[in-house]
Design a protein around this motif. Structure first.
Motif, PDB file in Angstrom:
ATOM      1  N   SER A  35      78.402   7.075  -0.293  1.00 20.31           N
ATOM      2  CA  SER A  35      78.082   6.295  -1.553  1.00 20.31           C
ATOM      3  C   SER A  35      78.601   4.969  -1.516  1.00 20.31           C
ATOM      4  O   SER A  35      79.394   4.459  -0.461  1.00 20.31           O
ATOM      5  CB  SER A  35      78.985   7.168  -2.933  1.00 20.31           C
ATOM      6  N   ALA A  36      78.142   4.248  -2.293  1.00 17.67           N
ATOM      7  CA  ALA A  36      78.243   2.685  -2.104  1.00 17.67           C
ATOM      8  C   ALA A  36      79.962   2.325  -2.566  1.00 17.67           C
ATOM      9  O   ALA A  36      80.489   1.769  -1.979  1.00 17.67           O
ATOM     10  CB  ALA A  36      77.473   1.950  -3.344  1.00 17.67           C
ATOM     11  N   ALA A  37      80.402   3.310  -3.515  1.00 14.22           N
ATOM     12  CA  ALA A  37      81.761   2.867  -3.860  1.00 14.22           C
ATOM     13  C   ALA A  37      82.547   3.461  -2.535  1.00 14.22           C
ATOM     14  O   ALA A  37      83.546   2.807  -2.459  1.00 14.22           O
ATOM     15  CB  ALA A  37      81.971   3.772  -5.011  1.00 14.22           C
ATOM     16  N   ARG A  38      82.267   4.522  -2.011  1.00 12.50           N
ATOM     17  CA  ARG A  38      83.074   4.809  -0.684  1.00 12.50           C
ATOM     18  C   ARG A  38      82.894   3.931   0.517  1.00 12.50           C
ATOM     19  O   ARG A  38      83.869   3.718   1.271  1.00 12.50           O
ATOM     20  CB  ARG A  38      82.654   6.470  -0.660  1.00 12.50           C
ATOM     21  N   VAL A  39      81.752   3.513   0.643  1.00  6.27           N
ATOM     22  CA  VAL A  39      81.567   2.571   1.844  1.00  6.27           C
ATOM     23  C   VAL A  39      82.635   1.291   1.357  1.00  6.27           C
ATOM     24  O   VAL A  39      83.233   0.877   2.288  1.00  6.27           O
ATOM     25  CB  VAL A  39      79.998   2.247   2.017  1.00  6.27           C
ATOM     26  N   TRP A  40      82.490   0.927   0.194  1.00  3.25           N
ATOM     27  CA  TRP A  40      83.075  -0.422  -0.173  1.00  3.25           C
ATOM     28  C   TRP A  40      84.652  -0.046   0.064  1.00  3.25           C
ATOM     29  O   TRP A  40      85.466  -1.011   0.481  1.00  3.25           O
ATOM     30  CB  TRP A  40      82.812  -0.982  -1.536  1.00  3.25           C
ATOM     31  N   ALA A  41      85.281   0.752  -0.486  1.00  3.81           N
ATOM     32  CA  ALA A  41      86.656   1.130  -0.246  1.00  3.81           C
ATOM     33  C   ALA A  41      87.074   1.223   1.217  1.00  3.81           C
ATOM     34  O   ALA A  41      88.047   0.922   1.501  1.00  3.81           O
ATOM     35  CB  ALA A  41      87.094   2.513  -0.958  1.00  3.81           C
ATOM     36  N   SER A  42      86.145   1.863   1.917  1.00  2.00           N
ATOM     37  CA  SER A  42      86.609   2.082   3.438  1.00  2.00           C
ATOM     38  C   SER A  42      86.407   0.723   4.212  1.00  2.00           C
ATOM     39  O   SER A  42      87.529   0.570   4.794  1.00  2.00           O
ATOM     40  CB  SER A  42      85.360   2.928   4.416  1.00  2.00           C
ATOM     41  N   VAL A  43      85.286  -0.088   3.842  1.00  3.02           N
ATOM     42  CA  VAL A  43      85.270  -1.253   4.409  1.00  3.02           C
ATOM     43  C   VAL A  43      86.293  -2.316   4.031  1.00  3.02           C
ATOM     44  O   VAL A  43      86.949  -2.985   5.025  1.00  3.02           O
ATOM     45  CB  VAL A  43      83.777  -1.953   4.165  1.00  3.02           C
ATOM     46  N   GLN A  44      86.674  -2.326   2.674  1.00  2.00           N
ATOM     47  CA  GLN A  44      87.726  -3.093   2.227  1.00  2.00           C
ATOM     48  C   GLN A  44      89.079  -3.050   2.817  1.00  2.00           C
ATOM     49  O   GLN A  44      89.738  -3.802   3.520  1.00  2.00           O
ATOM     50  CB  GLN A  44      87.788  -2.970   0.704  1.00  2.00           C
ATOM     51  N   SER A  45      89.332  -1.470   2.983  1.00  2.00           N
ATOM     52  CA  SER A  45      90.648  -1.223   3.512  1.00  2.00           C
ATOM     53  C   SER A  45      90.645  -1.325   5.184  1.00  2.00           C
ATOM     54  O   SER A  45      91.593  -1.858   5.460  1.00  2.00           O
ATOM     55  CB  SER A  45      90.875   0.363   3.484  1.00  2.00           C
ATOM     56  N   ARG A  46      89.562  -1.499   5.697  1.00  2.00           N
ATOM     57  CA  ARG A  46      89.583  -1.877   7.326  1.00  2.00           C
ATOM     58  C   ARG A  46      89.635  -3.279   7.376  1.00  2.00           C
ATOM     59  O   ARG A  46      90.245  -3.753   8.413  1.00  2.00           O
ATOM     60  CB  ARG A  46      88.236  -1.130   8.043  1.00  2.00           C
ATOM     61  N   PHE A  47      89.029  -4.017   6.193  1.00  2.00           N
ATOM     62  CA  PHE A  47      89.004  -5.429   6.468  1.00  2.00           C
ATOM     63  C   PHE A  47      90.670  -5.950   6.343  1.00  2.00           C
ATOM     64  O   PHE A  47      90.905  -6.827   6.999  1.00  2.00           O
ATOM     65  CB  PHE A  47      88.087  -6.169   5.260  1.00  2.00           C
ATOM     66  N   GLU A  48      91.248  -5.353   5.301  1.00  2.00           N
ATOM     67  CA  GLU A  48      92.635  -5.693   5.105  1.00  2.00           C
ATOM     68  C   GLU A  48      93.493  -5.663   6.159  1.00  2.00           C
ATOM     69  O   GLU A  48      94.197  -6.323   6.771  1.00  2.00           O
ATOM     70  CB  GLU A  48      93.285  -5.016   3.963  1.00  2.00           C
TER      71      GLU A  48
END
Length: 264
Positions: free
Chosen positions: A130-143
């Motif tokens: 889902s878009a929400a899960r993708v964003w959560a994963s990408v945001q965490s990896r970006f951090e």
């Protein structure tokens, strides 16, 4: 990559070489079309604060050439890239036939010419559901990535993270486009990275270049008239592996920056 009028170059990164990066240069023929060797092209368009890119390659036994109605071509990948104008950073969410991949990189080079802090990671199916899960994963990896990268920290990690967080809604829109892509032709995984030509130069940017080249902040300084004060020892030889000495590594990158003056 697109949505910008300036002439750009791309650094092509192949994921097939374990632990290394294979590179080739491409030149932007138009603002929204990139011709990529050996055969194929990419078309990109702005999507909010992102660039949406579609990569085409040859069908078996055919030649793929850009045209209004491309013939002999098949869609290989669709991606969305965040690359702010005056920060040498790029985050790409990509969809291939094998699934979703996220790529993080600075647009600054190491002495060997590779992008500093390059990372490419596949998303698990659950993280891409889902878009929400993708964003959560990408945001965490970006951090995690940004905190571990000395170059990003020199640029101002908080500023970079704030800029990236502002793309959440655009990234969600991009996910829907990537998710809807069908019949992606299998191809060797790789991705393009732009060269970096900022409109303005800051001291943190000059420090980041020095760090990417293996040196210390303050090696090049920004004067009150926005000119770059810079000297280096031009007699230092290249490394046995062909890597550039520190001064050449820095000079090769900042010579295209506003305010650059050739060293005496």
């Amino acid at each position: 990559m697109v949505g910008r009028s300036r002439r750009r170059c791309s650094f092509l990164v192949s994921a097939s070489l374990a632990g290394t990066i294979a590179a080739g240069w491409t030149v932007v023929a138009r603002a929204d079309v990139v011709t990529s060797p050996p055969d194929g092209f990419a078309i990109a368009e702005p999507l909010g604060g992102l660039s949406l890119r579609r990569v085409y390659g040859s069908r078996p036994g055919r030649v793929c050439v850009f045209d209004r109605e491309p013939k002999g071509c098949s869609l290989q990948a669709v991606s969305a890239e965040w690359s702010p104008r005056n920060l040498p950073l790029a985050v790409t969410l990509e969809r291939r036939n094998t699934g979703f991949v996220v790529q993080f990189s600075t647009l600054l080079r190491t002495p060997r010419g590779f992008p500093a802090c390059y990372a490419r990671q596949r998303l698990a199916d659950s993280d891409a559901s889902s878009a929400a899960r993708v964003w959560a994963s990408v945001q965490s990896r970006f951090e995690t990535w940004s905190q571990a990268c000395d170059v990003v920290r020199a640029l101002g990690g908080d500023h970079a993270r704030s800029d990236f967080l502002s793309t959440r809604s655009d990234m969600s829109r991009a996910y829907q486009v990537l998710r809807a892509a069908r019949q992606l032709t299998p191809s060797e995984e790789g991705a393009g990275l732009d060269s970096f030509f900022p409109d303005r130069v800051t001291q943190p940017l000059l420090d980041a270049v020095a760090i990417a080249c293996g040196g210390s902040p303050g090696s090049a300084t920004l004067g009150p008239d926005d000119t770059i004060a810079w000297r280096f020892d031009q007699t230092v030889p290249y490394g046995p592996d062909g890597s550039r000495p520190f001064g050449v590594c820095v000079d090769d990158q900042i010579k295209y920056f506003p305010g650059y003056r050739p060293p005496d």
